[in-house]
Each structure stands twice: as C-alpha cells, then as structure tokens.
Design a protein around this motif. Structure first.
Motif, short mmCIF file in Angstrom:
data_model
loop_
_atom_site.label_atom_id
_atom_site.label_comp_id
_atom_site.label_asym_id
_atom_site.label_seq_id
_atom_site.Cartn_x
_atom_site.Cartn_y
_atom_site.Cartn_z
N THR A 1 0.89 -1.23 -0.05
CA THR A 1 -0.03 -0.01 0.02
C THR A 1 0.75 1.10 -0.07
O THR A 1 0.48 2.33 -0.56
CB THR A 1 -1.01 0.04 1.12
OG1 THR A 1 -0.54 -0.20 2.42
CG2 THR A 1 -1.82 -0.86 0.89
N THR B 1 0.61 4.09 -2.99
CA THR B 1 0.34 5.40 -2.90
C THR B 1 1.29 6.25 -3.81
O THR B 1 1.13 7.45 -4.28
CB THR B 1 0.38 5.93 -1.29
OG1 THR B 1 1.59 5.83 -0.77
CG2 THR B 1 -0.53 5.31 -0.81
N ASP C 1 0.37 8.83 -6.88
CA ASP C 1 0.92 10.25 -6.77
C ASP C 1 1.61 10.54 -8.19
O ASP C 1 1.50 11.58 -8.28
CB ASP C 1 1.77 10.63 -5.58
CG ASP C 1 1.08 10.67 -4.31
OD1 ASP C 1 0.04 11.30 -4.24
OD2 ASP C 1 1.71 10.42 -3.07
N ASN D 1 -0.69 7.87 3.64
CA ASN D 1 -1.82 8.35 3.32
C ASN D 1 -2.94 8.18 4.29
O ASN D 1 -4.08 8.46 3.98
CB ASN D 1 -2.58 8.11 1.87
CG ASN D 1 -2.73 6.49 1.93
OD1 ASN D 1 -2.39 5.80 2.46
ND2 ASN D 1 -3.79 6.26 1.00
N SER E 1 0.72 12.10 1.26
CA SER E 1 0.03 11.91 0.42
C SER E 1 -1.58 12.29 0.71
O SER E 1 -1.79 11.48 1.66
CB SER E 1 0.33 10.42 -0.01
OG SER E 1 -0.56 10.14 -1.14
N ASP F 1 -7.61 7.08 -7.61
CA ASP F 1 -7.52 8.07 -6.55
C ASP F 1 -8.99 8.32 -6.47
O ASP F 1 -9.31 9.22 -7.24
CB ASP F 1 -6.68 9.11 -6.78
CG ASP F 1 -6.62 10.05 -5.59
OD1 ASP F 1 -7.51 9.84 -4.50
OD2 ASP F 1 -5.93 11.04 -5.75
#
Length: 267
Positions: free
Chosen positions: A48, A52, A56, A143, A250, A263
C-alpha cells in the motif's frame, strides 16, 4: 462458545456488533469484511506504500495474487506493466517493482499509465476482496490522514468499516502479524477517531489506534527498528522503509474499482 458458521469462523470473530472492525490477513479480511461497506487494507512494507507512490505519479494500479503464473498474461491483457519483486528487480535490473523507491525514482515523465502490482499480502488481499461487495481502500502511513478523513465521510453516512492489517508471512506460509501494519492501521483509525465517535468500534480497532498514538512521535525510528524494517535495511532496501515512514505526505485515497485502484479524490 458459539458454533462456527459454514465457513468455519465463529460469529464472534466477525465483530458484527461493531461499526468499525479490525482483523489480520486474508482469513481475517474474509471474516470482518463480510457485510461491511468499506474494507481498508494496510500493507506498509510495502504494497500500500507503493500504491500511494504510484497514484501520486498518476499511475493506475491493478492488484494481483502473488507468484501467479498468469500474472504476465493478466498484465498484457490490460495493457499494463507487470511489477516484480524487489530481489527480482535487482537481479534482472527491472525498472518497476514492489519497491516504492523503484517507482519514486521514475520521476514525473515516466510514461507508465498502468501497472499490475502483485504482493503476497496487501495486493493478494485486495484482489480477493474485490468481489466481496464492499469498497476496497488501500492505506499506508503515507496517506493515513487522507484515508481517515475519507472513511469518516462514509461512517457519517452509516457505513460499516473493516480495517485489515495484512501482516507478513513466515517461511512456512503462516501469518506473521507485523507491527508496521498495526501502526499503519492505527494511523488510519487514529485519524478517523478524531472525526467520529469511537464508542461503537471493536476493541481490536481501538487498540490499533492506541498502538499508533504511542509511537506517533518516533514512527520513523520505530519503523526502521522493527523486524520487517530491519529485514529490508539488511537487504539493501532502506530507502523503501524511509518512504514508508513519510506519514501523512500523500493525499490520495486509493479505491478499487473493478480491477484497478484509482484515486477517489480525483473522481
């Protein structure tokens, strides 16, 4: 004791009396995510975290089961780049791997739109949950604040939430609960707990938030020193641990739609 259900799981372990639940690994995911609206999967080292970093960079991520011989064909069918394991990437000098540092090094002009990112823990759990009927979200320390805020909006609308720290694997394949995933799950839950009432949470979920709060100020040092972090440092992947420790940097909220993470904040 109450009788187990058809899956062999005692109903108590499904934590159905709680609005926010927590349990470990793929079996735990299946137990507590059943009947939930949102399942938050946490695999800090490193699925994970890498997820992220990819989002990004504007890269869509497709989770997949680990060491599946069909992964290459799966990626080709979806016009995606297949990421490999860290050690494989080092051996083959591959550009994209499970290592978050390998993606961070690509820079903004990478030219990659989609990657298939297998992992034995977070990715495999996400892949298994995609047809469960709940919304699958990927969270890491990077995040955690953004995911906590997003989940809060779901809880305020009445959503039931399962948080799944993925854990690692011993050499015999059994689950090794890992403290970095406890902290990652706790970071999300600590963020969430500042926005919604925690009284209806399971003790497991509240305990994870407490565990994170205890190391919040020293999380980078703790992550490097924990068993999983020390293992990566010893193997020459210290940069992956440093990136994983970048708490709250993030704003992405990875949500699995069909077979790909995108996202939610950009939809």
């Amino acid at each position: 004791m109450s009788a187990t259900d058809s899956s062999g799981i005692d109903p108590a372990h499904r934590q159905t009396a709680s609005a926010v639940r927590l349990e470990w690994g793929p079996t735990g995911a299946g137990a507590v995510a059943a009947g939930c609206d949102v399942a938050v999967v946490v695999d800090v080292l490193s699925f994970t975290t890498t997820l992220t970093v990819a989002l990004d960079l504007g890269i869509t991520v497709l989770p997949y089961a680990w060491k599946d011989s069909r992964a290459e064909a799966y990626a080709a069918e979806r016009d995606a780049v297949l990421a490999v394991g860290r050690l494989e990437a080092r051996q083959w000098r591959a550009g994209v791997s499970l290592s978050p540092a390998s993606l961070a090094a690509l820079g903004p002009d990478h030219g990659i739109e989609r990657i298939v990112l297998p992992s034995p823990n977070g990715s495999a759990i996400s892949f298994a949950l995609r047809d469960s009927g709940c919304t699958v979200v990927g969270a890491s320390l990077r995040n955690a604040l953004a995911v906590g805020a997003w989940v809060a909006s779901q809880v305020e609308s009445g959503a039931l939430v399962a948080v799944v720290p993925a854990g690692e694997r011993w050499s015999d394949g059994s689950l090794r609960p890992s403290v970095e995933d406890l902290w990652g799950a706790g970071a999300v839950l600590s963020s969430l707990g500042r926005l919604v009432d925690m009284s209806s949470w399971s003790p497991e979920a509240r305990a994870a938030a407490t565990a994170y709060d205890a190391v919040r100020a020293t999380i980078k040092d703790e992550l490097i020193a924990c068993a999983s972090g020390a293992e990566l440092v010893d193997k020459g992947f210290a940069s992956d641990v440093w990136i994983a420790a970048e708490t709250g940097v993030s704003e992405v909220v990875p949500v699995l739609t069909d077979d790909a993470f995108g996202d939610a904040t950009r939809e």
